[in-house]
Design a protein around this motif. Structure first.
Motif, short mmCIF file in Angstrom:
data_model
loop_
_atom_site.label_atom_id
_atom_site.label_comp_id
_atom_site.label_asym_id
_atom_site.label_seq_id
_atom_site.Cartn_x
_atom_site.Cartn_y
_atom_site.Cartn_z
N VAL A 94 0.85 -1.18 0.00
CA VAL A 94 0.00 0.00 0.00
C VAL A 94 0.89 1.24 0.00
CG1 VAL A 94 -1.76 1.30 1.25
CG2 VAL A 94 -1.83 -1.20 1.22
N ASN A 95 0.70 2.06 -1.01
CA ASN A 95 1.50 3.27 -1.16
C ASN A 95 0.88 4.41 -0.35
OD1 ASN A 95 2.93 5.51 -1.99
ND2 ASN A 95 2.82 5.06 -4.18
N ALA A 96 1.45 4.67 0.82
CA ALA A 96 1.00 5.77 1.68
C ALA A 96 2.07 6.85 1.76
CB ALA A 96 0.67 5.26 3.07
N ASP A 97 2.93 6.91 0.73
CA ASP A 97 4.01 7.91 0.70
C ASP A 97 3.50 9.19 0.06
OD1 ASP A 97 6.80 8.59 1.18
OD2 ASP A 97 7.04 8.56 -1.00
N GLU A 98 2.49 9.77 0.67
CA GLU A 98 1.86 10.96 0.11
C GLU A 98 2.79 12.16 0.25
OE1 GLU A 98 -2.69 12.09 0.17
OE2 GLU A 98 -1.77 12.55 2.09
N SER A 99 3.29 12.66 -0.87
CA SER A 99 4.36 13.66 -0.80
C SER A 99 4.18 14.84 -1.74
CB SER A 99 5.70 12.98 -1.14
OG SER A 99 5.91 11.82 -0.38
N GLU A 100 3.24 14.77 -2.66
CA GLU A 100 3.14 15.82 -3.67
C GLU A 100 2.53 17.09 -3.10
OE1 GLU A 100 1.05 16.44 -8.03
OE2 GLU A 100 2.12 14.61 -7.54
N PRO A 101 3.07 18.25 -3.46
CA PRO A 101 2.51 19.51 -2.97
C PRO A 101 1.03 19.62 -3.29
CG PRO A 101 4.63 19.90 -4.02
CD PRO A 101 4.30 18.46 -4.26
N GLY A 102 0.24 19.88 -2.26
CA GLY A 102 -1.19 20.04 -2.42
C GLY A 102 -1.99 18.78 -2.14
N THR A 103 -1.34 17.63 -2.13
CA THR A 103 -2.05 16.36 -1.94
C THR A 103 -2.12 16.03 -0.46
OG1 THR A 103 -1.23 15.58 -4.08
CG2 THR A 103 -2.11 13.94 -2.58
N CYS A 104 -3.33 15.88 0.06
CA CYS A 104 -3.48 15.69 1.51
C CYS A 104 -4.76 14.94 1.82
CB CYS A 104 -3.47 17.03 2.23
SG CYS A 104 -4.60 18.25 1.51
N LYS A 105 -4.94 13.76 1.23
CA LYS A 105 -6.14 12.96 1.50
C LYS A 105 -5.82 11.66 2.23
CE LYS A 105 -6.07 10.71 -3.06
NZ LYS A 105 -5.80 9.34 -2.57
N ASP A 106 -4.72 10.99 1.86
CA ASP A 106 -4.40 9.70 2.46
C ASP A 106 -4.01 9.83 3.92
OD1 ASP A 106 -4.90 8.53 0.03
OD2 ASP A 106 -2.81 8.45 -0.59
N ILE A 107 -3.25 10.85 4.25
CA ILE A 107 -2.81 11.03 5.63
C ILE A 107 -3.99 11.30 6.57
CG2 ILE A 107 -1.42 12.46 7.17
CD1 ILE A 107 0.13 10.43 5.39
N PRO A 108 -4.92 12.21 6.24
CA PRO A 108 -6.10 12.37 7.11
C PRO A 108 -6.94 11.10 7.20
CG PRO A 108 -5.89 14.24 5.64
CD PRO A 108 -4.88 13.23 5.18
N GLY A 297 -5.22 18.00 -9.76
CA GLY A 297 -4.68 16.79 -9.14
C GLY A 297 -3.30 16.95 -8.56
N GLY A 298 -3.03 18.08 -7.97
CA GLY A 298 -1.70 18.31 -7.42
C GLY A 298 -0.83 19.11 -8.38
N SER A 299 0.35 19.47 -7.91
CA SER A 299 1.22 20.35 -8.69
C SER A 299 1.80 19.68 -9.93
CB SER A 299 2.37 20.84 -7.80
OG SER A 299 3.13 19.74 -7.31
N SER A 300 1.68 18.36 -10.05
CA SER A 300 2.23 17.68 -11.23
C SER A 300 1.23 17.59 -12.37
CB SER A 300 2.68 16.26 -10.85
OG SER A 300 1.58 15.46 -10.46
N THR A 301 0.04 18.15 -12.19
CA THR A 301 -0.96 18.13 -13.26
C THR A 301 -1.06 19.51 -13.90
OG1 THR A 301 -2.71 18.59 -11.66
CG2 THR A 301 -2.29 16.28 -12.19
#
Length: 452
Positions: A94-108, A297-301
């Motif tokens: 399970v990929n829980a390495d949430e690291s992209e600027p603006g992305t903050c759903k998996d951690i909460p 979808g985050g800073s990479s989109t």
């Protein structure tokens, strides 16, 4: 256009919020096993374990669940790629390495409702015939790490994990692993290398993880939200799941609304809701300001503008608008934001986080930073705009993994929508949003004049 709370009245009943994963986040001790059971926890698991593994995969495919980590690949199809009868261990990561600027759903989600992930893991492991699952969590979020460890311990004590967790003779172990804070480890093969104790760098594919993943064995790598959504599908039924969203993008999902909005936060809604509707539910942009640009979808989109307020926020709708739904990290910026400055900060992040394995990303992101800093400071020439576009083109689609594409996306899209602002930096020899040169950063009265 300024979106206000009054616009919420125009939201269609079919597109109201649909709290499932977030239904009881506000309850006392929502992260505990007892509270999770009170809200129907582990009912879906009981139903799933009554089915054969192949039938579980087929059910998830029929439900239409798509990966919530960015690419939107069908989850059931990903499970189906695991070979059978190969006499090798199978792994779920399970990929829980949430690291992209603006992305903050998996951690909460993990902080407030970790058992939804654990239940989903058990169902997924039953489906792919795995007896060991790993959760790769971003190491900086220590409170989440502690809460996840506690939830796993509760699941072991209750018999959901360990001996007989998957039925007679079906043991299941879960290992929680804390990463060391590298953004590149969000890429699934780099994550696997890191999990094996090596430096996190993307692997050459093929072979794909489904054939040779963790420890060279068949492996499924899924996002947190993807797996956490599975229990509700089995509890409520695939038809219930497909009743939300669109035909090709069914179901519910978490949208992370952040930036210059009145009420930023997590909004769980059916796929296909629009930013206009989400902003209305979130109180609109901050008082006296209007939307200038946003990321779906985050800073990479590729970034979008207020012209795209009514684009359906599903995989097909956002793709047709020229961007990607990605992680559904909706960063909203108002008219006081310098787009050149914002893009420069994003590019600095990607240059810093590049693993350096491939030349296009390693060299390209470095030179993009130098040029973007010169443009922001007014030290560049107009010809440098074509130069950064050319560098971005030489990165996009040519780097070893998607990090390079993510670095190129804000460059290309911001030039497309705001080239005049780039030129203004160069011709005026500085940032027009600098407090010394612009009224855009002054008091609210001036902001009202700007809006007018």
């Amino acid at each position: 256009m300024t979106v206000t709370a009054d616009d919420v009245n125009q939201t269609s009943p079919q597109k109201l919020l649909s709290p499932v994963l977030s239904a009881f986040w506000d309850q006392p001790e929502s992260w505990t096993l007892d509270v999770y059971r009170e809200h129907g926890g582990y009912r879906g698991l009981a139903k799933a374990l009554q089915l054969a593994p192949d039938d579980v995969i087929a059910y998830v495919k029929e439900a239409g669940l798509r990966g919530r980590g960015g690419a939107g690949f069908p989850t059931g199809m990903k499970w189906q790629f695991i070979p059978q009868g190969d006499n090798k261990p199978h792994y779920l990561v399970v990929n829980a390495d949430e690291s992209e600027p603006g992305t903050c759903k998996d951690i909460p989600l993990l902080y407030a409702n970790p058992h939804s992930l654990i239940e989903g893991i058990i169902i997924a492991c039953h489906a792919i015939r795995s007896h060991h699952a790993f959760i790769y969590l971003r190491g900086e979020v220590v409170p989440v790490l502690r809460r996840l460890h506690a939830a796993v311990a509760e699941a072991y004590a209750a018999g959901y994990l360990g001996k007989g967790a998957l039925g007679a003779g079906g043991d299941l172990e879960i290992t929680v692993h804390a990463g060391a804070g590298a953004y590149i480890c969000g890429e699934e093969t780099a994550l696997l290398d890191s999990l094996e104790g090596r430096r996190g760098q993307p692997r050459l594919r093929p072979p794909f993880p489904a054939v040779a993943g963790l420890y060279a064995c068949p492996t499924v790598v899924n996002n947190v939200e993807s797996i956490a959504s599975v229990p509700a599908i089995f509890d409520q039924g695939k038809d219930w799941f497909r009743s939300m969203g669109s035909e090709k993008s069914p179901g519910f999902t978490l949208y992370s609304l952040s930036g210059h909005v009145a009420r930023p936060g997590q909004y769980e809604a059916p796929l296909g809701i629009t930013l206009r509707e989400l902003l209305a539910l979130g109180g609109g942009m901050r008082p006296g300001h209007r939307l200038k640009f946003w990321t779906p979808g985050g800073s990479s989109t590729p970034l979008l503008t207020e012209e795209h307020l009514d684009v359906p926020l599903d995989y097909e709708g956002v793709g047709a608008a020229g961007s990607m739904l990605g992680t559904k990290a909706l960063q909203c910026f108002d008219e006081t934001t310098c787009v050149v400055r914002a893009v420069t900060r994003w590019i600095e992040f990607y240059a810093h986080e590049s693993c350096g394995k491939c030349t296009p990303c390693r060299e390209g992101t470095y030179w993009l930073v130098q040029l973007m800093r010169d443009i922001e400071a007014g030290k560049a020439a107009l010809s440098d705009l074509d130069k950064i576009a050319d560098i971005a083109d030489n990165i996009n689609g040519k780097s070893f993994c998607a990090l390079g594409d993510g670095a190129a996306a804000p460059i290309v899209s911001s030039l497309q929508h705001f080239r005049a602002e780039y030129e203004q930096h160069i011709t005026q020899r500085g940032c027009p949003f600098d407090p010394a040169k612009s009224t855009a950063w002054s008091d609210s009265a001036t902001h009202q004049e700007v809006n007018a």
